[in-house]
Write an enzyme that holds these catalytic residues in place. Structure first.
Site, PDB file in Angstrom:
ATOM      1  N   HIS A   1      -6.646  12.796   4.645  1.00  0.00           N
ATOM      2  CA  HIS A   1      -5.896  12.736   3.385  1.00  0.00           C
ATOM      3  C   HIS A   1      -4.928  13.910   3.259  1.00  0.00           C
ATOM      4  O   HIS A   1      -5.302  14.996   2.830  1.00  0.00           O
ATOM      5  CB  HIS A   1      -6.888  12.740   2.219  1.00  0.00           C
TER       6      HIS A   1
ATOM      7  N   HIS B   1      -0.480  14.796   2.333  1.00  0.00           N
ATOM      8  CA  HIS B   1       0.807  14.282   1.830  1.00  0.00           C
ATOM      9  C   HIS B   1       1.925  15.001   2.577  1.00  0.00           C
ATOM     10  O   HIS B   1       2.166  16.178   2.330  1.00  0.00           O
ATOM     11  CB  HIS B   1       0.935  14.528   0.320  1.00  0.00           C
TER      12      HIS B   1
ATOM     13  N   ARG C   1       5.147  13.928   2.589  1.00  0.00           N
ATOM     14  CA  ARG C   1       6.394  13.830   1.795  1.00  0.00           C
ATOM     15  C   ARG C   1       7.557  13.163   2.517  1.00  0.00           C
ATOM     16  O   ARG C   1       8.716  13.370   2.119  1.00  0.00           O
ATOM     17  CB  ARG C   1       6.833  15.220   1.310  1.00  0.00           C
TER      18      ARG C   1
ATOM     19  N   ASP D   1      -2.672   6.071  -3.310  1.00  0.00           N
ATOM     20  CA  ASP D   1      -3.075   7.422  -3.739  1.00  0.00           C
ATOM     21  C   ASP D   1      -1.938   8.135  -4.460  1.00  0.00           C
ATOM     22  O   ASP D   1      -0.781   8.037  -4.082  1.00  0.00           O
ATOM     23  CB  ASP D   1      -3.523   8.278  -2.563  1.00  0.00           C
TER      24      ASP D   1
ATOM     25  N   HIS E   1      -7.844   6.233  -5.016  1.00  0.00           N
ATOM     26  CA  HIS E   1      -7.749   7.364  -5.956  1.00  0.00           C
ATOM     27  C   HIS E   1      -8.337   6.843  -7.262  1.00  0.00           C
ATOM     28  O   HIS E   1      -7.733   6.002  -7.922  1.00  0.00           O
ATOM     29  CB  HIS E   1      -6.277   7.765  -6.101  1.00  0.00           C
TER      30      HIS E   1
ATOM     31  N   ASN F   1      -5.062  16.897  -9.068  1.00  0.00           N
ATOM     32  CA  ASN F   1      -5.673  15.675  -9.576  1.00  0.00           C
ATOM     33  C   ASN F   1      -6.509  15.028  -8.474  1.00  0.00           C
ATOM     34  O   ASN F   1      -5.956  14.683  -7.433  1.00  0.00           O
ATOM     35  CB  ASN F   1      -4.569  14.707 -10.027  1.00  0.00           C
TER      36      ASN F   1
ATOM     37  N   ASP G   1      -6.408  16.881   0.962  1.00  0.00           N
ATOM     38  CA  ASP G   1      -5.444  16.391  -0.038  1.00  0.00           C
ATOM     39  C   ASP G   1      -4.259  17.362  -0.113  1.00  0.00           C
ATOM     40  O   ASP G   1      -3.728  17.623  -1.192  1.00  0.00           O
ATOM     41  CB  ASP G   1      -6.119  16.207  -1.411  1.00  0.00           C
TER      42      ASP G   1
END
Ligand code: ZN
Ligand code: ZN
Length: 449
Positions: free
Chosen positions: A77, A79, A81, A169, A196, A295, A322
């Site tokens: 997991h 990100h 971008r 997510d 999520h 979050n 995350d």
């Protein structure tokens, strides 16, 4: 592990090196011994008695005394971008950041701009990864078009185009009917759905955990039932449709309880937890520092203890960072207005090693196991330190003390919630998919003739 087709990496030079006399630790193989670890043409060629490995042409000699060689980590997991927000992170900086953290494979989420909801967008990020990624990356495709939560994507087509799994997510799938249909299509697409979990009505307006600290600060809170009720709902749907699900970033005791209950009842559910939820609580938010805004939010000490217990007893399958890079201007604003999310790839091992292993909360073996097996629900086997395996190795100095700074990250962003902390344990070198993907600048290597 050999690299599955759902993962993309830039082709490079296979590693040739001899790590002399390191402690070689692979809990899954019950291996914990001092060895010369020989990597030849990107494969683990030999685990010899210390001093016994023979030189070979072109091999780099690495002094392993005092170091630990571990199977490199897998993060299900992150990100990265791409496409659309490369000012925060791109595939080159993201994979470099992961390699610097000891990772040999990661799964990148699809809440990009545009989101990865079509085979065309998926194909373009996979092509970019084949040119730019220094470690293998799997790409998630969305469950719903435009992450709108209403209309399903072409899941079977996306699976054929190389999606490693499906997730919206960043947002929950609020409509149970939509998730039910997605679980039905998942059977055709043979892809896991990662969730999520957040009830948008219960969490509406909240900016931190709802509890004593939010009351003191006068901030709107996100209650832990916002997460646990959705997990209960989705475990029920998974049973009803006889489909597997993966629950992302558990944050609360009630969530661990729901997953434990579901697993005991035979539901095919796996889940993950982040380093920040294992180490920090909502007390950190008293500082009003937006580096502590993510979050799900940091919750209470009781929640944190339940997450640790879940990690220890296996209710929680693996650790996920995350890793969520943001530009400085999105974080240097009042807490309520700041972007959600923190980076974490480069601090995950050191933070958990310091706060959980050195503190005597969990053994190193458990941490290594949970940091390596997080990709298994998605078809990424945990790497193994055994002869004949593709080399995926993290070489670590377990005693090296360092302070997490504002600078010095391989990531393009530095919104790290462990900034300023003194940590012990550092990744010196990472071999991923048989290639040297990272070495610490100060970590000099000699080349044998
Ligand atoms: Zn999320
Ligand atoms: Zn995320």
């Amino acid at each position: 592990m050999s690299t599955p087709a759902t993962l993309c990496v830039r082709p490079g030079q296979p590693a040739n090196l001899i790590v002399r006399g390191a402690r070689v630790l692979d809990p899954r193989l019950h291996l914990d011994a001092y060895r010369d670890l020989v990597v030849r043409d990107g494969e683990i060629a030999e685990l010899a008695e210390p001093g016994a490995a023979a030189h070979f042409e072109g091999a780099e000699m690495v002094e392993g005394e005092g170091l630990i060689a571990l199977p490199a980590f897998v993060d299900p997991h992150v990100h990265f971008r791409v496409p659309g927000q490369e000012h925060k992170e791109d595939l080159e900086t993201g994979t470099r950041s992961a390699a610097a953290g000891g990772y040999c494979a990661v799964i990148s989420m699809a809440n990009t701009e545009p989101p990865i909801d079509s085979a065309a967008v998926l194909g373009s990020v996979r092509d970019r990864a084949e040119r730019e990624a220094s470690i293998p990356v799997g790409f998630v495709a969305n469950v719903t078009r435009g992450m709108g939560g209403a209309e399903l994507t072409e899941m079977a087509e996306l699976a054929d185009a190389g999606a490693i799994c499906f997730s919206d997510d960043g947002r929950p799938i609020a409509d149970a009917r939509v998730l039910r249909r997605a679980l039905q299509y998942q059977r055709l697409a043979h892809g896991l759905i990662a969730l999520h979990e957040e009830d948008p009505d219960l969490s509406a307006g909240g900016v931190m955990h709802e509890g004593r600290v939010s009351a003191v600060l006068g901030m709107a809170g996100v209650p832990s039932v916002s997460e646990s009720t959705m997990i209960a709902r989705d475990c029920s749907l998974a049973v009803f449709e006889d489909a597997p699900i993966h629950v992302q970033h558990l944050s609360a005791r009630a969530s661990v309880d729901e997953v434990a209950r579901a697993k005991a009842a035979g539901v095919r559910v796996t889940c993950e937890v982040t380093p920040h939820h294992l180490i920090l609580t909502d007390e950190a938010v008293r500082s009003l520092d937006a580096r502590f805004k993510m979050n799900p939010p940091l919750r209470s000490e009781d929640d944190r203890r339940a997450l640790i217990e879940g990690l220890r007893d296996g209710t929680i399958d693996g650790v996920a960072t995350d890793h969520a890079p943001h530009a400085a201007e999105e974080k240097e604003v009042p807490f309520e207005e700041a972007a959600w999310g923190v980076t974490g790839l480069e601090t995950a091992f050191a933070a958990l090693h310091t706060e959980l292993v050195q503190a005597g909360v969990i053994p190193l073996e458990t941490l290594v196991e949970r940091m390596t097996c997080g990709g298994e629900p998605f078809g990424i086997e945990a790497p193994r330190l055994e002869t004949g395996a593709e080399a995926n190795v993290a070489l670590i100095d377990p005693e090296l003390a360092w302070t997490v700074g504002e600078e010095g990250y391989e990531s393009r962003s530095y919104n790290n919630c462990f900034g300023g902390r003194d940590l012990t344990g550092r990744v010196l070198m990472t071999v991923a998919a048989g290639q040297v993907a990272f070495r610490q600048r100060s970590f000099a290597l000699g080349v044998a003739s």
